[in-house]
Scaffold this motif. Structure first.
Motif, short mmCIF file in Angstrom:
data_model
loop_
_atom_site.label_atom_id
_atom_site.label_comp_id
_atom_site.label_asym_id
_atom_site.label_seq_id
_atom_site.Cartn_x
_atom_site.Cartn_y
_atom_site.Cartn_z
N PRO A 149 0.83 -1.20 0.00
CA PRO A 149 0.00 0.00 0.00
C PRO A 149 0.87 1.26 0.00
O PRO A 149 2.06 1.21 0.31
CB PRO A 149 -0.77 -0.12 1.32
CG PRO A 149 0.19 -0.84 2.22
CD PRO A 149 0.93 -1.81 1.34
N GLU A 150 0.26 2.37 -0.35
CA GLU A 150 0.94 3.66 -0.19
C GLU A 150 0.76 4.11 1.26
O GLU A 150 -0.34 4.06 1.80
CB GLU A 150 0.35 4.69 -1.14
CG GLU A 150 1.03 6.06 -1.00
CD GLU A 150 0.44 7.09 -1.94
OE1 GLU A 150 1.02 7.34 -3.00
OE2 GLU A 150 -0.63 7.65 -1.58
N GLU A 164 1.51 7.19 4.14
CA GLU A 164 1.85 8.61 4.24
C GLU A 164 1.66 9.11 5.67
O GLU A 164 0.61 8.90 6.27
CB GLU A 164 1.00 9.44 3.29
CG GLU A 164 1.36 10.92 3.30
CD GLU A 164 0.54 11.74 2.33
OE1 GLU A 164 0.86 12.91 2.12
OE2 GLU A 164 -0.45 11.20 1.79
N ARG A 193 6.13 10.27 2.71
CA ARG A 193 5.28 9.48 1.83
C ARG A 193 6.09 8.31 1.30
O ARG A 193 7.22 8.48 0.81
CB ARG A 193 4.77 10.35 0.67
CG ARG A 193 3.88 9.61 -0.32
CD ARG A 193 3.27 10.57 -1.33
NE ARG A 193 2.63 9.86 -2.42
CZ ARG A 193 3.25 9.52 -3.55
NH1 ARG A 193 4.52 9.86 -3.75
NH2 ARG A 193 2.60 8.86 -4.50
N LEU A 194 5.49 7.11 1.41
CA LEU A 194 6.13 5.89 0.90
C LEU A 194 5.27 5.34 -0.23
O LEU A 194 4.30 4.61 0.00
CB LEU A 194 6.25 4.84 2.01
CG LEU A 194 7.23 5.09 3.16
CD1 LEU A 194 7.17 3.95 4.16
CD2 LEU A 194 8.65 5.24 2.62
N PRO A 195 5.60 5.68 -1.48
CA PRO A 195 4.87 5.08 -2.60
C PRO A 195 5.11 3.57 -2.65
O PRO A 195 6.14 3.09 -2.15
CB PRO A 195 5.46 5.78 -3.83
CG PRO A 195 6.14 7.00 -3.30
CD PRO A 195 6.62 6.63 -1.94
N PRO A 196 4.23 2.80 -3.24
CA PRO A 196 4.45 1.36 -3.34
C PRO A 196 5.77 1.03 -4.03
O PRO A 196 6.10 1.60 -5.08
CB PRO A 196 3.25 0.88 -4.18
CG PRO A 196 2.19 1.91 -3.95
CD PRO A 196 2.93 3.21 -3.80
N SER A 200 8.77 1.75 -3.01
CA SER A 200 9.86 2.70 -2.79
C SER A 200 10.80 2.19 -1.71
O SER A 200 10.46 1.33 -0.90
CB SER A 200 9.29 4.06 -2.40
OG SER A 200 8.54 3.96 -1.19
N ASP A 257 -3.03 3.87 1.75
CA ASP A 257 -3.84 3.93 0.53
C ASP A 257 -4.98 4.93 0.68
O ASP A 257 -6.11 4.68 0.27
CB ASP A 257 -4.39 2.54 0.17
CG ASP A 257 -3.39 1.72 -0.62
OD1 ASP A 257 -2.42 2.31 -1.16
OD2 ASP A 257 -3.56 0.49 -0.71
N THR A 295 7.94 -2.31 -0.52
CA THR A 295 8.27 -1.02 0.07
C THR A 295 9.20 -1.27 1.25
O THR A 295 8.92 -2.13 2.09
CB THR A 295 7.01 -0.29 0.54
OG1 THR A 295 6.14 -0.09 -0.58
CG2 THR A 295 7.36 1.05 1.17
#
Length: 607
Positions: free
Chosen positions: A359-360, A362, A384-387, A389, A422, A549
């Motif tokens: 999931p993303e 934040e 923020r942790l994008p998928p 990353s 998310d 991630t």
């Protein structure tokens, strides 16, 4: 908020609420208790009347009613005593079970936020001594006044038809003995009980510290001193308990004295009534003994007041773990009411070959402090942790790095800001569902007193043997396990006492590999590892974490060159962020940390 500041009435209400499901069983046990004492009084009364009547040598049939009454009360007293003990102990153990279950369900979601100021010794006392104290709350506190009132009222009503002055005397002396006498000693006993509770805390904490720090105490030559301190506290506890028992004995003697007064008074009034022709002589002894027998129900009352204070003190300490419903909701691990279909729901099959999509995540403008009077551990923190990353948190000790993870895991409620998975606020997601997507290696992982297999399978209890072996291989633990006579079944001791620091760290890493979560959080992953093993594990992590991630927290600053972003924290604030090359070129905080870091890169740097 501590127990001493809680309103005693509020504590009592909360305690009674826990007991409410068993109110009918408690009432029946109390009725049996009252009937038992009344049967004993009836036995004394019938026996006295029978002996007095038999002295006049009447025909046998004239004594049959009293003979039957003696037999009835004798048998019923034994049967009722058994029923009273059976029902009272049954309900007591049920209540004890209910309190233990409640205590665990309350404590587990609050850890560690509301347990911060609780020592291990204090928690151990609450789990054992405080809960055990509450087992007496029903038998010796709630039931005792009811039984005393019923017995005194019934005996007084019986005497009303034979010896009215004795009935009035019984009520008066019962009030004096059952209320005044215990209250006279209660004040002193309450102070002693509170001081005894404080001393027990010292004992439990001292024993816990002694057991955990025995190696250090022995090395410093202080083990004997610490042992003497514990022994002194135990002796002081003994002296306080002796004083409490002395007060209990004094009150019991006072009640016994009043019972003799009632016996003498009842006989005195009875003699006058017999002389006046208003009472048959065969009932003279019966009225005096009936009045005295009623005081059996008053004997538990002083102990009831003592146990009331002890019970409220113990319950107050237990309830202080969950002082209000709002705090429980903020950190609770229970599901929100009527949860909708959850994209974060834990997958039914945890042995999948591939993890679920990450999931993303934040953190947005987070403010957090560990206490109302403490400074913020995080100030306006955003990340923020994008998928897929790969990011790292760096900074000095106490900068707030581990706090970021603790808030994501819902161990603490944040004061302001937002944490989203998310796009959904984390407080709207069941904590167990959110945590199912996270594979976390904490800074100080706990190794349980169990086998290596059981410790690793905590991450996924139903994992196949092949998955377990692969997790151990990735953690570079497989070769070590093969050298052990019992292999995976080797007991490791409390917190991995039989393992080295590096071996404990690899057991914890094996849990992360076995869980196979889409988001991996590593807090000082190479802690306790030698350089070569650390490099091998970083290589395993680099290949295994592809598509996942990854958030790394580190002091060593190894393997940060390939991170998508490095976030530098200082005093809870983000002071720098960017890639390794950018931050080094800037020559700021991260570059200074890098210059001060003591490490030697070995081979390829990985994350």
């Amino acid at each position: 908020m501590v127990w001493a500041k809680q309103d005693r009435t509020k504590v009592l209400r909360r305690l009674l609420a826990l007991l409410r499901p068993y109110r009918f069983m408690m009432a029946w046990a109390a009725v049996c208790g009252a009937l038992t004492i009344l049967a004993n009084a009836g036995l004394l009364a019938a026996s006295a009347a029978l002996i007095s009547a038999a002295a006049l040598a009447p025909p046998l049939f004239a004594l049959m009613t009293l003979i039957v009454a003696v037999r009835f009360f004798g048998v019923s007293r034994a049967a009722l005593r058994y029923a009273e003990r059976y029902f009272s102990h049954d309900v007591t153990f049920r209540i004890l079970k209910e309190i233990r279950v409640w205590f665990y369900r309350t404590m587990e979601p609050l850890a560690p936020a509301n347990l911060r100021f609780q020592t291990e010794g204090t928690l151990f006392r609450q789990i054992t001594a405080d809960i055990e104290t509450l087992q007496f709350f029903y038998i010796r506190v709630l039931a005792a006044p009811f039984i005393a009132a019923v017995v005194v009222a019934a005996c007084a009503a019986f005497l009303f038809f034979f010896n009215l002055p004795a009935a009035v005397l019984l009520i008066g002396l019962a009030l004096a003995a059952g209320a005044a006498a215990p209250l006279l000693t209660r004040r002193a006993a309450r102070g002693l009980a509170a001081e005894t509770a404080r001393l027990w805390d010292e004992v439990y904490n001292g024993i816990t510290d002694f057991a955990r720090g025995l190696a250090e105490l022995s090395a410093c030559g202080a083990a004997g001193t610490k042992r003497k301190e514990i022994e002194a506290a135990l002796r002081e506890v003994g002296r306080h308990r002796d004083k409490i028992h002395a007060l209990d004995n004094l009150t019991a003697r006072i009640i016994q004295f009043f019972s003799y007064l009632c016996l003498i008074g009842g006989v005195f009034f009875g003699v006058n009534l017999v002389a006046a022709g208003r009472l048959e002589g065969i009932y003279l002894a019966m009225t005096g003994l009936t009045a005295q027998a009623a005081f059996e129900a008053l004997q538990p009352l002083p102990l009831a007041l003592e146990k009331l204070d002890e019970g409220l003190t113990a319950a107050g300490r237990l309830f202080s773990l969950a002082p209000d419903e709002e705090k429980r909701r903020s950190v609770s691990t229970t599901a929100p009411a009527e949860p909708a279909a959850d994209a974060f729901a834990e997958p039914a099959a945890a042995s999948e070959a591939e993890p679920a999509p990450p999931p993303e995540i934040e953190w947005r403008n987070i403010y957090f402090a560990y206490g109302e009077e403490e400074s913020f551990a995080l100030r306006d923190f955003s990340l923020r942790l994008p998928p897929g990353s790969k990011k790292a948190l760096v900074g000095s000790s106490g900068a707030g790095k581990s706090t970021v993870i603790a808030l994501l895991l819902r161990f603490w409620p944040y004061a302001a800001g937002s944490i989203r998975l998310d796009g959904r606020e984390i407080t709207e997601i069941r904590p167990e569902d959110a945590r199912a997507r996270l594979g976390v290696l904490s800074q100080d992982p706990w190794i349980f007193h169990a086998t290596i297999r059981e410790n690793i399978l905590l991450a996924r209890p139903e994992a196949a043997e092949a998955d377990l072996a692969e997790a151990c291989r990735l953690a570079r633990l497989d070769e070590f396990i093969r050298t052990l006579p019992d292999g995976y079944e080797t007991e490791v001791g409390e917190n991995g006492l039989k393992l080295s620091g590096g071996q404990r760290q690899r057991v914890a890493l094996a849990r992360v590999f076995l869980k196979n979560a889409p988001v991996v959080i590593l807090d000082e992953a190479d802690q306790g590892l030698d350089t070569l093993t650390g490099e091998e594990i970083r290589a395993s992590l680099r290949d295994w974490a592809a598509g996942r991630t990854v958030l790394t927290i580190t002091h060593s600053l190894r393997g940060l060159e390939e991170m998508d972003e490095i976030i530098a924290l200082e005093e809870g604030r983000v002071v720098e962020r960017g890639r390794h090359d950018e931050l080094m070129a800037k020559g700021g905080y991260y570059a200074r940390l890098r210059e001060l870091a003591v490490f030697t890169p070995v081979g390829r740097q990985v994350h």
